[in-house]
Design a protein around this motif. Structure first.
Motif, PDB file in Angstrom:
ATOM      1  N   ASN A 127       1.388  32.564  -9.085  1.00  0.00           N
ATOM      2  CA  ASN A 127       1.452  31.274  -9.792  1.00  0.00           C
ATOM      3  C   ASN A 127       2.829  30.607  -9.714  1.00  0.00           C
ATOM      4  OD1 ASN A 127       0.321  29.171 -11.462  1.00  0.00           O
ATOM      5  ND2 ASN A 127       1.473  29.990 -13.176  1.00  0.00           N
ATOM      6  N   GLU A 128       3.277  30.356  -8.492  1.00  0.00           N
ATOM      7  CA  GLU A 128       4.536  29.608  -8.355  1.00  0.00           C
ATOM      8  C   GLU A 128       4.335  28.151  -8.708  1.00  0.00           C
ATOM      9  OE1 GLU A 128       7.668  27.159  -6.536  1.00  0.00           O
ATOM     10  OE2 GLU A 128       5.505  27.064  -6.215  1.00  0.00           O
ATOM     11  N   GLU A 129       3.142  27.620  -8.399  1.00  0.00           N
ATOM     12  CA  GLU A 129       2.976  26.166  -8.500  1.00  0.00           C
ATOM     13  C   GLU A 129       2.960  25.659  -9.944  1.00  0.00           C
ATOM     14  OE1 GLU A 129       3.423  24.166  -6.238  1.00  0.00           O
ATOM     15  OE2 GLU A 129       2.830  25.015  -4.328  1.00  0.00           O
ATOM     16  N   GLY A 130       2.440  26.463 -10.843  1.00  0.00           N
ATOM     17  CA  GLY A 130       2.448  26.018 -12.244  1.00  0.00           C
ATOM     18  C   GLY A 130       1.417  24.952 -12.552  1.00  0.00           C
ATOM     19  N   GLY A 211      18.069  21.469 -11.742  1.00  0.00           N
ATOM     20  CA  GLY A 211      17.462  21.866 -13.006  1.00  0.00           C
ATOM     21  C   GLY A 211      16.228  21.030 -13.303  1.00  0.00           C
ATOM     22  N   GLN A 212      15.346  21.565 -14.116  1.00  0.00           N
ATOM     23  CA  GLN A 212      14.171  20.789 -14.510  1.00  0.00           C
ATOM     24  C   GLN A 212      13.705  21.143 -15.915  1.00  0.00           C
ATOM     25  OE1 GLN A 212      10.624  21.584 -12.104  1.00  0.00           O
ATOM     26  NE2 GLN A 212      11.681  23.193 -11.034  1.00  0.00           N
ATOM     27  N   ARG A 213      13.123  20.140 -16.549  1.00  0.00           N
ATOM     28  CA  ARG A 213      12.505  20.325 -17.863  1.00  0.00           C
ATOM     29  C   ARG A 213      11.115  19.731 -17.820  1.00  0.00           C
ATOM     30  NH1 ARG A 213      16.167  21.373 -22.452  1.00  0.00           N
ATOM     31  NH2 ARG A 213      18.274  21.185 -21.624  1.00  0.00           N
ATOM     32  N   TRP A 214      10.172  20.454 -18.402  1.00  0.00           N
ATOM     33  CA  TRP A 214       8.796  19.966 -18.500  1.00  0.00           C
ATOM     34  C   TRP A 214       8.457  19.728 -19.968  1.00  0.00           C
ATOM     35  CZ3 TRP A 214       4.972  23.081 -14.840  1.00  0.00           C
ATOM     36  CH2 TRP A 214       5.333  22.831 -13.510  1.00  0.00           C
ATOM     37  N   TYR A 215       7.769  18.616 -20.201  1.00  0.00           N
ATOM     38  CA  TYR A 215       7.312  18.269 -21.552  1.00  0.00           C
ATOM     39  C   TYR A 215       5.802  18.063 -21.558  1.00  0.00           C
ATOM     40  CZ  TYR A 215      12.142  16.931 -22.759  1.00  0.00           C
ATOM     41  OH  TYR A 215      13.490  16.909 -22.992  1.00  0.00           O
ATOM     42  N   LEU A 286      11.129  16.194 -15.605  1.00  0.00           N
ATOM     43  CA  LEU A 286      12.436  15.558 -15.401  1.00  0.00           C
ATOM     44  C   LEU A 286      13.350  16.536 -14.663  1.00  0.00           C
ATOM     45  CD1 LEU A 286      12.983  14.017 -18.980  1.00  0.00           C
ATOM     46  CD2 LEU A 286      12.029  12.885 -16.959  1.00  0.00           C
ATOM     47  N   ARG A 287      14.055  16.038 -13.655  1.00  0.00           N
ATOM     48  CA  ARG A 287      14.920  16.933 -12.858  1.00  0.00           C
ATOM     49  C   ARG A 287      16.255  16.269 -12.543  1.00  0.00           C
ATOM     50  NH1 ARG A 287      10.773  20.314  -8.940  1.00  0.00           N
ATOM     51  NH2 ARG A 287       8.905  19.849 -10.142  1.00  0.00           N
ATOM     52  N   HIS A 288      17.289  17.093 -12.441  1.00  0.00           N
ATOM     53  CA  HIS A 288      18.617  16.614 -12.023  1.00  0.00           C
ATOM     54  C   HIS A 288      19.424  17.827 -11.563  1.00  0.00           C
ATOM     55  CE1 HIS A 288      22.395  14.491 -11.869  1.00  0.00           C
ATOM     56  NE2 HIS A 288      21.749  13.354 -12.121  1.00  0.00           N
ATOM     57  N   GLY A 354      15.329  20.241  -4.238  1.00  0.00           N
ATOM     58  CA  GLY A 354      14.751  19.384  -5.277  1.00  0.00           C
ATOM     59  C   GLY A 354      13.596  20.073  -5.984  1.00  0.00           C
ATOM     60  N   ALA A 355      12.955  21.001  -5.277  1.00  0.00           N
ATOM     61  CA  ALA A 355      11.801  21.707  -5.841  1.00  0.00           C
ATOM     62  C   ALA A 355      12.250  23.001  -6.497  1.00  0.00           C
ATOM     63  CB  ALA A 355      10.790  22.016  -4.741  1.00  0.00           C
ATOM     64  N   GLY A 356      11.399  23.511  -7.377  1.00  0.00           N
ATOM     65  CA  GLY A 356      11.615  24.852  -7.907  1.00  0.00           C
ATOM     66  C   GLY A 356      11.071  25.871  -6.913  1.00  0.00           C
ATOM     67  N   HIS A 357      11.641  27.063  -6.925  1.00  0.00           N
ATOM     68  CA  HIS A 357      11.184  28.124  -6.014  1.00  0.00           C
ATOM     69  C   HIS A 357      11.366  29.468  -6.708  1.00  0.00           C
ATOM     70  CE1 HIS A 357      10.817  25.434  -2.607  1.00  0.00           C
ATOM     71  NE2 HIS A 357      12.003  24.935  -2.901  1.00  0.00           N
ATOM     72  N   SER A 380       5.201  16.605   0.857  1.00  0.00           N
ATOM     73  CA  SER A 380       4.661  17.903   0.454  1.00  0.00           C
ATOM     74  C   SER A 380       3.866  17.702  -0.821  1.00  0.00           C
ATOM     75  CB  SER A 380       5.808  18.894   0.231  1.00  0.00           C
ATOM     76  OG  SER A 380       5.313  20.157  -0.126  1.00  0.00           O
ATOM     77  N   HIS A 381       3.183  18.760  -1.300  1.00  0.00           N
ATOM     78  CA  HIS A 381       2.213  18.616  -2.387  1.00  0.00           C
ATOM     79  C   HIS A 381       1.215  17.530  -1.974  1.00  0.00           C
ATOM     80  CE1 HIS A 381       4.605  20.726  -5.847  1.00  0.00           C
ATOM     81  NE2 HIS A 381       4.399  21.487  -4.794  1.00  0.00           N
ATOM     82  N   ASN A 382       0.748  17.662  -0.766  1.00  0.00           N
ATOM     83  CA  ASN A 382      -0.139  16.677  -0.144  1.00  0.00           C
ATOM     84  C   ASN A 382      -0.861  17.407   0.986  1.00  0.00           C
ATOM     85  OD1 ASN A 382      -1.059  14.588   1.720  1.00  0.00           O
ATOM     86  ND2 ASN A 382       0.269  13.167   0.608  1.00  0.00           N
TER      87      ASN A 382
END
Ligand code: GLV
Ligand code: MN
Ligand code: MN
Length: 414
Positions: A127-130, A211-215, A286-288, A354-357, A380-382
């Motif tokens: 479950n990398e994709e989430g 970094g990334q945050r999910w809400y 959100l990512r930065h 830019g992506a998480g891994h 990607s994601h396509n």
């Protein structure tokens, strides 16, 4: 040693065979985590690793480890890996490339009769994709101790099925979690962005990940009849949600070029054309690359969303469900990737992912670095995700040499 090469055709053929599992109409794959297509992909992987002479282990969250012994079993392993799960409309290469590139390294070591000093391991992370179970990078996160075993197994998908139940259903619940001695972790991946292609470079030397945050946001207003209810009396949750979508997009644009801001999911209740929507649930990503700037972006988003809810007379439930801080990779391993690219004669540049891994979580428990190769149009994601056999082989050759540099070679057949 410098002239050793992997078999690019075998790598490509394996990727294409794997892509038949969960194949979609537009040339992509749908192998959601812990579904039957995921099981089929795992079964094929396990068979190929056995045929390559590896021993296999599965841990308590379904991560799979294939191991090729080295001369010195006491040494920590040099590991590579990635994921076999995909987005619902995923491509053939996201994750699959890193796993097949690792397998191709193992097969090439066999063909070349190379004995390494340290063992070499190849991981498939669950479950990398989430997308079926949130958040992303869950298997590697559980391995690295970011998520507990209990909370991982208890995560539920949109249908209410738990990770643990889904893991049992595909027969991939093993034992133990974390703690394998790992000297170095390398992960090969398509870039998933446009930089390498635009600059005509073959290899991305990945220095870290942003970094990334999910809400998750729920706005609750009042369901009411679409005809008799005057505009001024409405508490329309979808109107509020649309303002949140605009806010997220505006913030991403305002913090260009480094910020990324996305609303990817929206659920409208009751979703009937003549009912004013009473409740909307949506996700925000959100990512930065800089943690301080990500923090500021998130604060602006939270403030703006509260103001939108208040102005619309909506009740707000705003939950941060995941934070993965910016993660620099290990200097020594980044240098190993750079020098393998250089020695291989490939053009390269340093870049931030830019992506998480899974490498982001592995970097918490072992030295880690990544190798990127270009993908067409940066898409990607396509389902149309695409990469050339030549670039994929180049990345795999860099992986081979970076891994050999770390594992040490004690002998090769002439
Ligand atoms: C993983 O695919 C991510 O969302 O970065
Ligand atoms: Mn991936
Ligand atoms: Mn992905």
């Amino acid at each position: 040693m410098e002239n050793l090469r992997i078999d690019g055709k075998r790598l490509w053929d394996s990727l294409m065979e794997l892509a038949q599992i969960g194949a979609t109409g537009k040339g992509g794959v749908c192998r959601l985590a812990l579904t039957d297509p995921d099981r089929q992909g795992r079964d094929l992987f396990v068979r190929w690793c056995r045929e390559a002479g590896c021993s296999l282990e599965v841990d308590a969250v379904g991560n799979i480890f294939a191991r090729r012994p080295g001369r010195n079993a006491a040494l920590p392993a040099v590991m590579t890996g990635s994921h076999l799960d995909s987005q619902p409309t995923g491509g053939k290469f996201d994750g699959a490339y890193g796993v097949m590139a690792g397998l191709e390294v193992l097969r090439s070591l066999n063909d070349l009769g190379i004995e390494t000093e340290a063992p070499v391991e190849l991981a498939v992370w669950t479950n990398e994709e989430g997308c079926r179970f949130a958040p992303a990078m869950m298997g590697s996160g559980a391995y690295a101790g970011v998520f507990t075993l209990e909370e991982t197994l208890a995560r539920r998908d949109g249908e209410g099925v738990s990770y643990g139940e889904a893991l049992d259903a595909i027969g991939y619940r093993g034992a133990g979690l974390g703690g394998r001695p790992v000297a170095a972790y390398f992960e090969a991946h398509i870039e998933q962005g446009p930089i390498l292609e635009a600059e005509g470079k073959t290899i991305g030397v990945v220095t870290g990940a942003q970094g990334q945050r999910w809400y998750e946001v729920t706005l609750t207003g009042q369901e009411a009849h679409a005809g008799p209810t005057p505009m001024a009396r409405r508490r329309d949750a979808l109107v509020g949600a649309s303002r949140v979508v605009s806010l997220v997009n505006r913030l991403g644009l305002a913090h260009r070029p480094d910020a990324c801001a996305t609303v990817g999911m929206l659920e409208v209740h009751p979703n009937s054309r003549n009912v004013i929507p009473g409740r909307v649930w949506l996700t925000v990503d959100l990512r930065h690359p800089e943690d301080g700037k990500l923090q500021a972006l998130c604060a602006e988003f939270e403030r703006g969303t509260r103001a939108i809810a208040a102005a619309g007379g909506l009740e707000l439930n705003l939950k941060e469900i995941w934070h993965s801080p910016a993660r620099p990779f290990t200097g020594e391993l980044v240098s190993a990737v750079r020098s393998a690219a250089e020695r291989g004669g490939f053009s390269y540049r340093d870049m931030v992912s830019g992506a998480g891994h899974d490498a982001v979580y592995m970097a918490r428990v072992a030295p880690a670095a990544m190798i990127f190769v270009p993908c067409a149009g940066g898409i990607s994601h396509n389902e149309s995700e695409s990469a050339t056999p030549g670039d994929l082989a180049a990345g795999c050759n860099v992986l081979l040499h970076a891994m050999l540099e770390r594992a040490g070679v004690c002998g090769a057949r002439a």
